[in-house]
Scaffold this motif. Structure first.
Motif, mmCIF file in Angstrom:
data_model
loop_
_atom_site.group_PDB
_atom_site.id
_atom_site.type_symbol
_atom_site.label_atom_id
_atom_site.label_comp_id
_atom_site.label_asym_id
_atom_site.label_seq_id
_atom_site.Cartn_x
_atom_site.Cartn_y
_atom_site.Cartn_z
ATOM 1 N N GLU A 111 -8.699 5.164 -1.399
ATOM 2 C CA GLU A 111 -8.012 6.047 -0.451
ATOM 3 C C GLU A 111 -7.835 5.291 0.865
ATOM 4 O O GLU A 111 -8.438 5.620 1.892
ATOM 5 N N LEU A 112 -7.013 4.275 0.802
ATOM 6 C CA LEU A 112 -6.810 3.372 1.928
ATOM 7 C C LEU A 112 -5.333 3.371 2.317
ATOM 8 O O LEU A 112 -4.503 2.775 1.620
ATOM 9 N N PRO A 113 -4.958 4.052 3.401
ATOM 10 C CA PRO A 113 -3.551 4.072 3.819
ATOM 11 C C PRO A 113 -3.104 2.690 4.303
ATOM 12 O O PRO A 113 -3.756 2.078 5.150
ATOM 13 N N LEU A 114 -2.004 2.212 3.749
ATOM 14 C CA LEU A 114 -1.479 0.893 4.098
ATOM 15 C C LEU A 114 -0.033 1.027 4.565
ATOM 16 O O LEU A 114 0.731 1.834 4.032
ATOM 17 N N PHE A 169 1.647 3.490 1.780
ATOM 18 C CA PHE A 169 0.951 3.341 0.501
ATOM 19 C C PHE A 169 -0.492 3.813 0.651
ATOM 20 O O PHE A 169 -1.106 3.644 1.700
ATOM 21 N N ILE A 170 -1.018 4.406 -0.421
ATOM 22 C CA ILE A 170 -2.437 4.740 -0.485
ATOM 23 C C ILE A 170 -3.046 3.816 -1.535
ATOM 24 O O ILE A 170 -2.850 4.000 -2.731
ATOM 25 N N GLY A 171 -3.771 2.812 -1.091
ATOM 26 C CA GLY A 171 -4.260 1.775 -2.000
ATOM 27 C C GLY A 171 -3.282 0.606 -2.046
ATOM 28 O O GLY A 171 -2.105 0.745 -1.694
ATOM 29 N N SER A 228 -3.275 -2.933 8.497
ATOM 30 C CA SER A 228 -3.131 -1.517 8.143
ATOM 31 C C SER A 228 -4.305 -0.703 8.688
ATOM 32 O O SER A 228 -4.122 0.417 9.187
ATOM 33 N N LEU A 229 -5.504 -1.265 8.600
ATOM 34 C CA LEU A 229 -6.681 -0.583 9.143
ATOM 35 C C LEU A 229 -6.561 -0.420 10.659
ATOM 36 O O LEU A 229 -6.902 0.641 11.206
ATOM 37 N N ILE A 230 -6.062 -1.447 11.336
ATOM 38 C CA ILE A 230 -5.865 -1.378 12.783
ATOM 39 C C ILE A 230 -4.819 -0.318 13.123
ATOM 40 O O ILE A 230 -4.987 0.486 14.047
#
Length: 260
Positions: free
Chosen positions: A198-201, A140-142, A247-249
């Motif tokens: 724009e946050l890949p999850l 997912f993006i967001g 997700s950030l990790i």
């Protein structure tokens, strides 16, 4: 007549029905009942896609119907819940029933509560981006709209249980209802931004079941179960935050691996 091709759309319509009923309940300040309808809708939302894949009856109409249902249930309904938590309907009723129509304070409260309406707006943007973004096939993006709606649904339940008042009271501090504005307005803005960021999850899609390839997924699932057992509904916002952190990790780990 091929009945099986209509099963996914029927489940999607059940999702939409939950959203419509939830909006009615939220407008009557029955936030816990409205929140539970979001939980039920998430089940329908999962199984409509599952059924479409299992029965091999995916269609453009089903995709569009799913987005429209999600817009109501996971966009408008959480916006309505947040609007109510910010005192929207209460202050609107005062405004229309009061002789003091020029009250700056009253208008200010209504304007503050109306900030909640950016939730359905950004949810619509999120759904439109998802339908046209080919990058979101395996991630997912967001933040997905169901996750955002679950976060707000949990807040709605805690709100009806006077959770904030109890926490403030535990610190022996005088409770002021305006505290809710300082909590829910920033929360609304942050959640709305995360919908389109724009946050890949990570997505809970397993290509295999090895620990090495799915470490963050397993940590998320196990942690979520433990938190739900311990904290019940209060665990949901924490789980969503944990989901973003993991997700950030994972993104950092994948970036380092690709640069090696």
């Amino acid at each position: 007549m091929n009945i099986k091709k209509h099963i996914p759309n029927f489940l999607t319509c059940c999702n939409l029905l939950c959203g419509c009923l939830g909006i009615i309940l939220a407008s009557q300040m029955q936030l816990t009942s409205a929140a539970y309808l979001i939980f039920i809708a998430c089940v329908f939302d999962f199984f409509d896609g599952f059924a479409a894949r299992a029965l091999k009856v995916s269609s453009p109409i089903g995709k569009d119907l799913d987005s429209l249902a999600d817009m109501v249930t996971f966009g408008v309904l959480p916006g309505m819940i947040m609007f109510q938590m910010l005192g929207g309907f209460y202050y609107c009723s005062l405004f229309f029933n009061s002789a003091t129509f020029d009250s700056d304070k009253l208008v200010g409260h209504i304007a503050a509560a109306s900030i909640a309406l950016i939730i359905p707006i950004f949810s619509a943007l999120r759904l439109a981006k998802f339908n046209n973004d080919t990058r979101q096939s395996d991630k997912f993006i967001g933040v997905p709209t169901p996750a955002n709606a679950l976060f707000i649904a949990a807040l709605g339940i805690l709100f009806e249980k006077d959770f904030v008042a109890k926490v403030v009271d535990s610190f022996h501090v005088a409770y002021d209802p305006n505290y809710l504005l300082f909590i829910f307005i920033p929360t609304t803005i942050i959640l709305s931004y995360l919908l389109v960021a724009e946050l890949p999850l990570i997505a809970l899609k397993f290509k295999n079941y090895s620990w090495a390839d799915n470490k963050m997924r397993y940590i998320l699932i196990i942690s979520s179960l433990v938190l739900l057992v311990i904290l019940n509904v209060a665990a949901i916002p924490i789980i969503i935050i944990l989901y973003i952190i993991l997700s950030l990790i994972e993104n950092k780990r994948m970036s380092e691996r690709s640069n090696m």
